[in-house]
Design an enzyme around this catalytic site. Sequence first.
Site, short mmCIF file in Angstrom:
data_model
loop_
_atom_site.label_atom_id
_atom_site.label_comp_id
_atom_site.label_asym_id
_atom_site.label_seq_id
_atom_site.Cartn_x
_atom_site.Cartn_y
_atom_site.Cartn_z
N ASP A 1 0.96 -4.77 13.18
CA ASP A 1 -0.38 -5.15 13.65
C ASP A 1 -1.31 -5.53 12.48
O ASP A 1 -2.22 -6.33 12.65
CB ASP A 1 -1.00 -3.98 14.43
N SER B 1 -5.38 -4.26 0.89
CA SER B 1 -5.84 -5.64 0.83
C SER B 1 -4.68 -6.54 1.26
O SER B 1 -4.00 -7.14 0.43
CB SER B 1 -6.25 -6.00 -0.61
N GLU B 2 -4.46 -6.64 2.55
CA GLU B 2 -3.26 -7.34 3.02
C GLU B 2 -3.21 -8.80 2.58
O GLU B 2 -2.15 -9.34 2.28
CB GLU B 2 -3.13 -7.23 4.55
N HIS C 1 -1.08 -0.18 16.41
CA HIS C 1 0.00 0.19 15.48
C HIS C 1 1.37 0.02 16.12
O HIS C 1 2.37 0.44 15.55
CB HIS C 1 -0.13 1.65 15.03
N GLU D 1 0.83 -1.20 0.00
CA GLU D 1 0.00 0.00 0.00
C GLU D 1 0.87 1.25 0.00
O GLU D 1 1.83 1.33 0.78
CB GLU D 1 -0.89 0.01 1.25
#
Lengths: 676, 78
Positions: free
Chosen positions: A434, A408-409, A479, A377
């Site tokens: 995370d 969209s990991e 995070h 990303e």
Amino acid sequence: MTSTMSSVLGKDRAVKIFETMVRIAACDRRIQQSLAAGELQFQYYPCGGQEAIPATIASCIKPDDYVVTTYRGIHDIVAKGTPMTEIIAEMYGRVTGTSKGKGGPMHLSDPNTGLMVTTGIVGGGAPIANGLALAEQLKGSGRIVVCNFGDGAANIGALHESMNMAALWQLPIVFVCQNNLYAEYTSFAASTRSKTIAQRGAGYDMPGVCVDGNSPEAMIEAVEAAVKRARTGGGPTLLECVAQRLQGHAFGSEETHMDKVALDEGRKNAPIIVFRKRLIDTQTATEDQLKKIEQAAEDEVSAAQKFAQSSQAPGAHELYTDIFADPGLVPDSGIMAKAVSASPIPAGGRKLTYGQAVTDALDIALGKDSKVILLGEDIEDPAGGVVKATYGLSTKYGRERVRGTPISEQAIVGAAIGASLAGFKPVAEVMICDFAMVCMDQIANHAAKLRYMSGGRTSVPITIRMLTAGNVGSFGAQHSQSLEAWFAHTPGLKVVMASTPADAKGLLLSCIDDPDPCIFIEPMRCYFGADMVPEGDYRIPLGSAAIRKSGKDITLVSYGWGMQEVGAAAQTLAAEGIDAEVIDLRSIMPFDMPTVLASVEKTRRAVIVHPAVEFCGFGAELATRLNDALFGKLKAPVGRVGARYTPIAFSQTLDSLHFPNAGRVVEKVKHLMTFK
Amino acid sequence: MAKMTLKLPKAAVSMQEGKIVEWFVANGADVAVGQKLYALETEKTTMEVDSPFTGTVTLLGQVGTTYQVGHPIAEINT
């Protein structure tokens, strides 16, 4: 009627499709017979009723096209051309099976025939199928991918991410939804409001076609169009083939959830029965010809079964092979060897920040090897990544190789996995540690295990980069975590955390060229401040710790930003007359046990410090190993200083209470020094 | 000609044992592949098990008796 069959399928192809269906049915039947006889005992997901789908597809694709399938996939595997001997031997768990008996019915792989992945995770194959398609698109090979999944998988997020990405990049792939009307024990109607899965194609601006999956004649036109579209640069198609599962979920499963009347009707009019009759009625084939095909399939399966029965089970040595390319890295093997650098690290260099060192490493890797690609990303210019770690690279190497992605990991990591199966060395970025939890299935169930599940026939040389924003303030609970122990707990993953710019560069270059999946965690706290980084390409091998300061009284072991606190603690201790030896582990899988052991043998005291939660952290593993190796020689129990067992709070007050710091390290050391 | 042993199958992940409820064929009968052989009761369900072989069957398992998975319950001379 004769002309219909001939004109739609052609005589030879019609017979060939029938032959494939018969071979599928013979294989499925024999497995279930062996289960019924108690000879085999495992959970088997039968494919009866779906034979026509892969048999028809097989007649439209090339031998070197790829197929990805799912645990109910024996029909796809037989149709792709995997030798029957290897399939049946895998069912018997024998070393002659497709995966040396390590994969079993849910994880067959046969790269020789393009069967790259069989996944036991619903929907988990689609992101990887995209990666295979991306690889072939980049190569310009013309190869395509057929990604099979069920109607149940249509409702899982991985599919959505994958179809969006495939459409966005116009990948050469056909998504084949084999809708058998049931997702395990739940009917199609109870799973979705939409009448078809195919209509969802519109949402991705992808052609969606729904066809009768019982009939090769009904399917052929749509299959050919989808294959042609993929092969000629027209992008993906969502092809829904509606069939009917003719059994319960698994061998022996109850069928109470199924429509009894429809089931009886379906069995009477099974695709293989109907198609056989069509071949005879249309004079496409003779009874004699079909009987020969049926007998040949039985004989083939019988021979395969004999082959399997007479094959050996994998020997005990197979337990530890195919986890990593190098079996010596497995921690169970005892004390792992210290990795030694192949070439010396150049002296001198220039001052770079951690982030600039990461950019330098990526730049060198992209420049040296056209198989290196970046996915993630925001990584494209002008953004160049959220912390600018990829700044300038898409401009220099192009957006094909330095590829920004949707958020969209699963699709990002899956694309990296798939491309690596097809020869690339992808570096995927999931931005923040995370966020890796969102794609943990791709990381832990697929990247980590494909080498093992395939019996070493495939491997996943990828690097997954991620930041952790722990202790830099105000990033809060989602995070800032250090999740290295999660990754290290999964056999098959390498886990790296550099603390300095020079190490970040040398370790990242090692990861990119590593034959196994590497998790590269970048502590944001280390991003601040510049340090000397050698010029050019150099490697710091994984599994080589660095002794940052020699000392005689106690050994302090850490990695990542924990090194900053440990370094400060060592200074404080020195002022108080305690001479600590400081070790930067640099990678925790593999980890440099020999260096740690030699140090603790000398100092006879040790503390392990990490920003991850202390409970069940890597420190527990290292402490146990030191206690095992040095019991009786230690002056004090091995100590740990990790983060408190709390989520990470936004408030700076609470944040600083959560994380380990030099003060807590000093306190722990002083306590351990009281043991004499 | 070969003597094939039929063992009590594992018909579900959790299945450890099962009860033969009924034999659909007589001892010494000729059976064909796919012919219904016996009814098997597990903790979850009752299923009808088809013959995996063609041949002459010798029944070893008793109706109403519970057997462990893998226990021989019949032989078929093919």
